[in-house]
Write an enzyme that holds these catalytic residues in place. Structure first.
Site, PDB file in Angstrom:
ATOM      1  N   ILE A 196      -3.995  12.873  27.013  1.00 37.51           N
ATOM      2  CA  ILE A 196      -4.509  11.533  26.777  1.00 37.51           C
ATOM      3  C   ILE A 196      -5.587  11.302  27.916  1.00 37.51           C
ATOM      4  CG2 ILE A 196      -4.265   9.004  26.399  1.00 37.51           C
ATOM      5  CD1 ILE A 196      -1.007   9.569  26.040  1.00 37.51           C
ATOM      6  N   THR A 197      -6.652  10.683  27.562  1.00 39.36           N
ATOM      7  CA  THR A 197      -7.791  10.374  28.447  1.00 39.36           C
ATOM      8  C   THR A 197      -7.478   9.059  28.831  1.00 39.36           C
ATOM      9  OG1 THR A 197      -9.529  10.066  26.927  1.00 39.36           O
ATOM     10  CG2 THR A 197      -9.356  12.204  27.884  1.00 39.36           C
ATOM     11  N   GLY A 198      -7.695   8.453  30.176  1.00 43.29           N
ATOM     12  CA  GLY A 198      -7.799   7.151  30.262  1.00 43.29           C
ATOM     13  C   GLY A 198      -6.105   6.489  30.297  1.00 43.29           C
ATOM     14  N   GLY A 254      -4.139  -0.479  30.259  1.00 42.76           N
ATOM     15  CA  GLY A 254      -4.170  -1.158  28.752  1.00 42.76           C
ATOM     16  C   GLY A 254      -3.586   0.107  27.828  1.00 42.76           C
ATOM     17  N   TYR A 289     -22.688   0.150  22.410  1.00 44.71           N
ATOM     18  CA  TYR A 289     -21.504   0.292  22.104  1.00 44.71           C
ATOM     19  C   TYR A 289     -21.240   0.762  20.823  1.00 44.71           C
ATOM     20  CZ  TYR A 289     -16.298  -0.750  21.961  1.00 44.71           C
ATOM     21  OH  TYR A 289     -15.015  -0.560  21.677  1.00 44.71           O
TER      22      TYR A 289
END
Length: 323
Positions: A27-29, A33, A183
């Site tokens: 998993i990145t990040g 959150g 974005y």
């Protein structure tokens, strides 16, 4: 599917009865959150997590709950990854390749949102460079570690409906820059990357999908002025009222991460492969311009196979590497 889930479903509800013992998940990040909650819920069901993060110290503090909730077979290792630097991306991927451990799930969760104009270390527009190109190189470099039957989940957004990718001017060298326009481009790219990755790897038993987690108050909104954020919520509510729909509601982090874990570990590969998912189901294709981002659905350009192939080629050209 024997169970039905929706916008209010949580990670624990989606994963109830699911045993992920022996599964390895990249998993990145996972420093805040959605990434932390995704890692926690999967580890709590037995998965072993490898978290790729820009700030290892921050992630270590943020993921104490992951370790606390992990089943006996679960756990967590952190590796350094700065998606805004291709040198860092390649170094992290090469380290994973050298180690040789395989993965059952790869979740491209990290990202930035609506930031002022800036450039990555390599000179790419910051949102496209971080959200798309960083993941594009990282995942393609380590793709050989994805086992038969594994799955890639790219975190996109309803924000993809702000704009399609611009293959002629990806770095806003001629186009006026807007935070949400950029974005939108990056989130459309996340979907198109999943579409083409799924096409290329399906024959090897590896599938890919993209998801919209919903509206959640996390660090992702840190670049947004509070008044601007409220203005957008007010606009959505005005549209909802006109359409006879209920007011917009923020999701909890547990609800926001639910679609990720549903698409990764619960839904069938054929159901979600090459698709865009939201609220724990495959999203409907929008047949007309729909400005209300809270109303659901996916724009046709985000699932266009030729567009996905063209983005892949453009991305290879930009990063100077072929996959």
């Amino acid at each position: 599917m024997s169970k039905s889930f929706g916008a209010s479903s949580t990670t624990d509800e989606v994963l109830e009865g699911v045993d992920l013992s022996g599964k390895r998940v990249l998993i990145t990040g996972v420093s805040a959150g959605l990434g932390v909650e995704t890692a926690r819920s999967l580890a709590a069901h037995g998965a072993y997590i490898v978290g790729a993060v820009r700030d290892v110290a921050k992630a270590k503090a943020a993921t104490q709950g992951v370790l606390a909730d992990a089943k006996a077979t679960g756990g967590l290792t952190l590796v350094e990854l700065d998606l805004a630097s291709l040198a860092s991306v390649r170094k992290c991927a090469d380290q994973l390749l050298a180690k040789g451990d395989t993965f059952d799930l790869v979740l491209a969760n990290a990202g930035i949102m609506a930031c002022p104009f800036g450039k990555t270390v390599d000179g790419f527009e910051m949102q496209f460079g971080t959200n798309h190109l960083g993941h594009f190189v990282f995942i393609n470099r380590m793709a050989s570690l994805m086992k038969h039957g594994s799955r890639l989940v790219n975190l996109s957004s309803a924000g993809h409906r702000y704009s399609d990718v611009d293959l002629d001017d990806p770095n806003f060298e001629r186009t006026p820059y807007t935070e949400f326009g950029a974005y939108g481009r990056s989130k459309t790219a996340n979907v198109l990357f999943a579409v083409e990755f799924d096409r290329r790897h399906q024959q090897h038993g590896v599938r890919a999908t993209a998801v919209h987690p919903g509206g959640i108050r996390t660090e992702l909104t840190r670049h947004m002025d509070e008044a601007l954020l409220q203005q957008r919520v007010d606009e959505v509510n005005k549209q909802n009222q006109a359409a006879g729909k209920p007011p917009f509601q923020w999701k909890t982090v547990e609800q926001g991460a639910a679609t990720t874990v549903w698409a990764a570990a619960v839904a069938s590969a054929d159901e979600v492969g090459g698709r865009y998912c939201e609220d724990c189901h495959v999203a409907e294709l929008l047949t007309h311009a729909e400005e209300n981002l809270a109303s659901g659905g996916v724009r046709a350009y985000a699932l266009d196979a030729k567009r996905a192939e063209a983005l892949w080629a453009k991305s290879e050209e930009m990063v100077g590497e072929r996959f």
